[in-house]
Scaffold this active site. Structure first.
Site, PDB file in Angstrom:
ATOM      1  N   ASP A 144       3.259  -1.663  16.192  1.00 40.20           N
ATOM      2  CA  ASP A 144       3.121  -2.730  15.198  1.00 40.20           C
ATOM      3  C   ASP A 144       1.866  -3.542  15.525  1.00 40.20           C
ATOM      4  O   ASP A 144       1.465  -3.637  16.679  1.00 40.20           O
ATOM      5  CB  ASP A 144       4.319  -3.689  15.274  1.00 40.20           C
ATOM      6  N   ARG A 194      -0.283   2.594   9.282  1.00 40.73           N
ATOM      7  CA  ARG A 194       0.516   1.850   8.301  1.00 40.73           C
ATOM      8  C   ARG A 194      -0.348   0.682   7.832  1.00 40.73           C
ATOM      9  O   ARG A 194      -0.879  -0.064   8.656  1.00 40.73           O
ATOM     10  CB  ARG A 194       1.789   1.298   8.952  1.00 40.73           C
TER      11      ARG A 194
HETATM   12  C1  LIG Z   1       7.446  -1.551   6.829  1.00 33.23           C
HETATM   13  C2  LIG Z   1       6.657  -2.803   7.100  1.00 33.23           C
HETATM   14  C3  LIG Z   1       6.126  -2.995   8.361  1.00 33.23           C
HETATM   15  C4  LIG Z   1       5.350  -4.131   8.638  1.00 33.23           C
HETATM   16  N1  LIG Z   1       4.702  -4.246   9.842  1.00 33.23           N
HETATM   17  C5  LIG Z   1       3.873  -5.292  10.048  1.00 33.23           C
HETATM   18  C6  LIG Z   1       3.065  -5.379  11.219  1.00 33.23           C
HETATM   19  O1  LIG Z   1       3.109  -4.512  12.112  1.00 33.23           O
HETATM   20  N2  LIG Z   1       2.232  -6.454  11.354  1.00 33.23           N
HETATM   21  C7  LIG Z   1       2.144  -7.427  10.394  1.00 33.23           C
HETATM   22  O2  LIG Z   1       1.350  -8.357  10.542  1.00 33.23           O
HETATM   23  N3  LIG Z   1       2.908  -7.368   9.277  1.00 33.23           N
HETATM   24  C8  LIG Z   1       3.761  -6.336   9.083  1.00 33.23           C
HETATM   25  N4  LIG Z   1       4.503  -6.285   7.919  1.00 33.23           N
HETATM   26  C9  LIG Z   1       4.588  -7.480   7.037  1.00 33.23           C
HETATM   27  C10 LIG Z   1       3.446  -7.555   6.038  1.00 33.23           C
HETATM   28  O3  LIG Z   1       2.258  -7.897   6.707  1.00 33.23           O
HETATM   29  C11 LIG Z   1       3.733  -8.596   4.949  1.00 33.23           C
HETATM   30  O4  LIG Z   1       3.846  -9.859   5.528  1.00 33.23           O
HETATM   31  C12 LIG Z   1       5.009  -8.343   4.168  1.00 33.23           C
HETATM   32  O5  LIG Z   1       5.167  -6.988   3.886  1.00 33.23           O
HETATM   33  C13 LIG Z   1       5.005  -9.117   2.834  1.00 33.23           C
HETATM   34  O6  LIG Z   1       3.943  -8.704   2.058  1.00 33.23           O
HETATM   35  P1  LIG Z   1       4.063  -7.757   0.758  1.00 33.23           P
HETATM   36  O7  LIG Z   1       3.103  -6.657   0.944  1.00 33.23           O
HETATM   37  O8  LIG Z   1       5.457  -7.293   0.560  1.00 33.23           O
HETATM   38  O9  LIG Z   1       3.519  -8.652  -0.400  1.00 33.23           O
HETATM   39  P2  LIG Z   1       3.870 -10.118  -0.890  1.00 33.23           P
HETATM   40  O10 LIG Z   1       2.810 -10.445  -1.870  1.00 33.23           O
HETATM   41  O11 LIG Z   1       4.113 -11.036   0.259  1.00 33.23           O
HETATM   42  O12 LIG Z   1       5.253  -9.904  -1.619  1.00 33.23           O
HETATM   43  C14 LIG Z   1       5.393  -9.121  -2.789  1.00 33.23           C
HETATM   44  C15 LIG Z   1       6.814  -9.235  -3.293  1.00 33.23           C
HETATM   45  O13 LIG Z   1       7.709  -8.642  -2.355  1.00 33.23           O
HETATM   46  C16 LIG Z   1       8.916  -9.409  -2.250  1.00 33.23           C
HETATM   47  N5  LIG Z   1       8.987  -9.950  -0.882  1.00 33.23           N
HETATM   48  C17 LIG Z   1       8.025  -9.885   0.083  1.00 33.23           C
HETATM   49  N6  LIG Z   1       8.457 -10.439   1.222  1.00 33.23           N
HETATM   50  C18 LIG Z   1       9.704 -10.888   0.986  1.00 33.23           C
HETATM   51  C19 LIG Z   1      10.687 -11.544   1.777  1.00 33.23           C
HETATM   52  N7  LIG Z   1      10.449 -11.844   3.058  1.00 33.23           N
HETATM   53  N8  LIG Z   1      11.887 -11.848   1.222  1.00 33.23           N
HETATM   54  C20 LIG Z   1      12.153 -11.520  -0.064  1.00 33.23           C
HETATM   55  N9  LIG Z   1      11.251 -10.882  -0.870  1.00 33.23           N
HETATM   56  C21 LIG Z   1      10.056 -10.571  -0.353  1.00 33.23           C
HETATM   57  C22 LIG Z   1       8.823 -10.476  -3.280  1.00 33.23           C
HETATM   58  O14 LIG Z   1       9.379  -9.976  -4.457  1.00 33.23           O
HETATM   59  C23 LIG Z   1       7.325 -10.656  -3.449  1.00 33.23           C
HETATM   60  O15 LIG Z   1       6.981 -11.188  -4.681  1.00 33.23           O
HETATM   61  C24 LIG Z   1       5.213  -5.130   7.631  1.00 33.23           C
HETATM   62  C25 LIG Z   1       5.751  -4.919   6.360  1.00 33.23           C
HETATM   63  C26 LIG Z   1       6.446  -3.778   6.081  1.00 33.23           C
HETATM   64  C27 LIG Z   1       6.973  -3.576   4.685  1.00 33.23           C
END
Ligand SMILES: Cc1cc2nc3c(=O)[nH]c(=O)nc-3n(C[C@H](O)[C@H](O)[C@H](O)COP(=O)(O)OP(=O)(O)OC[C@H]3O[C@@H](n4cnc5c(N)ncnc54)[C@H](O)[C@@H]3O)c2cc1C
Length: 317
Positions: A144, A194
């Site tokens: 990660d 990723r």
């Molecule tokens: C499989 C996976 C692994 C990850 N690994 C890392 C990592 O190693 N390092 C790192 O910095 N980040 C990691 N992340 C987190 C990532 O950086 C984002 O903070 C997170 O995915 C939210 O961004 P989004 O792309 O979903 O878009 P956003 O614009 O934040 O969200 C889009 C939509 O998704 C839904 N949504 C998003 N988050 C939430 C929530 N918490 N609760 C409810 N609904 C939500 C809502 O409907 C929102 O409108 C990971 C995410 C995923 C999916």
């Protein structure tokens, strides 16, 4: 970064706030939605249900920033135990091991949990042992990505271990200014990547503060990885972006078997299911363990409405 997100990330670092969140029953339903349980067995049980639903898993033993070498070694022992336990799961036993990227259950780990704060060589040696152990099970280890203080070291360490063990990869964050170069680097080396938007509180000197800019970067970098990356993982719950990328895949005749979408446990289950129905590979990030607080607060910060709803109710009681 939105003001609300920044307030949640800053205030959650305060000890009294942590104590309230840990003790209040109001947070419990959200904690259990995002986290599979305290134990490995609970996470395996949750994973088996998800596997039956046609999705794959990456398992995360929660915890970061160890404070001693002994703590880091104990975490790495848990990673090895996870890999051994995963190997006994029916879906894994029945899996044809030559299918790259298709391991039903792999693991995601953190270099600070391997002891990066205790020393780069120490953490690298611990991580290498975990990857070697995974190789014996034909399994895969994802590192990660943590805050920007660790980005350079993470990219360096992963690329060194990768030359010996190709069953490892990492994560890149589109909010970072440096990320275009890192995407190029991972494509050139063939390291499984990723792509995420990024979840940490970062200054504008290293990360784009505007969401629209981060989204734009994310889409452009995802398209490059989809065209030229080694089994990239497109990790987002953003349905608009997912739609745009699915259209891109269709119009460029990209093989759906050559990449996967990844999403977090408990977020947008409807979207997870509809992607599987449309023939895409979907992997769910399943965290477990009692060190859930930092992970949980990053999830709250992504959807401030969740946090503010609970806080309002805290003061009503
Ligand atoms: C499989 C996976 C692994 C990850 N690994 C890392 C990592 O190693 N390092 C790192 O910095 N980040 C990691 N992340 C987190 C990532 O950086 C984002 O903070 C997170 O995915 C939210 O961004 P989004 O792309 O979903 O878009 P956003 O614009 O934040 O969200 C889009 C939509 O998704 C839904 N949504 C998003 N988050 C939430 C929530 N918490 N609760 C409810 N609904 C939500 C809502 O409907 C929102 O409108 C990971 C995410 C995923 C999916």
């Amino acid at each position: 970064m939105s003001l609300a997100r920044s307030i949640i990330l800053k205030s959650s670092a305060l000890k009294p706030v942590e104590s309230i969140v840990r003790k209040s029953f109001l947070f419990k339903p959200l904690v259990t939605r995002f986290i599979a349980g305290d134990t490995l067995e609970e996470s395996i049980k949750e994973s088996e249900a998800i596997l039956k639903n046609g999705q794959r898993i990456t398992l995360d033993y929660l915890g970061e920033n160890t404070h001693s070498e002994a703590e880091a070694l104990a975490s790495c022992k848990i990673y090895a135990d996870m890999l051994d336990r995963i190997n006994q799961v029916d879906h894994v036993q029945n899996w044809q091991q030559n299918q790259v990227g298709k391991e039903p259950l792999n693991i995601s780990i953190k270099l600070t949990q391997c002891g990066l704060d205790q020393g780069t060589e120490f953490a690298e040696a611990n991580y290498r042992k975990v990857v070697e152990h995974a190789a014996q099970h034909h399994n895969f280890v994802r590192i990660d990505m943590e805050s920007s203080a660790y980005t350079e070291r993470t990219v360096d360490i992963v690329s060194r271990v990768f030359t010996e063990f190709p069953n490892t990869g990492t994560v890149l964050q589109s909010y970072l200014h440096r990320n275009d170069d890192d995407v190029d680097f991972m494509i050139e080396k063939g390291i499984r990547t990723r792509l995420v938007k990024g979840a940490y509180l970062e200054p504008a000197t290293v990360a784009f503060p505007e969401k629209s800019k981060v989204d734009e970067q994310y889409v452009a970098q995802a398209k490059r990885l989809l065209k030229s990356g080694n089994y990239p993982a497109i990790a987002t719950q953003d349905d608009k972006i997912i739609k745009e990328l699915c259209n891109f895949v269709e119009s460029n005749q990209i093989d759906k078997a050559g990449f996967e979408f990844q999403m977090l446990l408990g977020i947008r289950r409807d979207l997870q299911n509809s992607l599987v129905k449309d023939g895409y590979n979907v992997r769910i990030y399943v965290p477990y363990g009692d060190q859930w607080y930092p992970y949980f607060t990053r999830r709250l910060a992504e959807r401030p409405a969740n946090a503010f709803f609970i806080i309002k109710n805290l003061f009503k009681n």
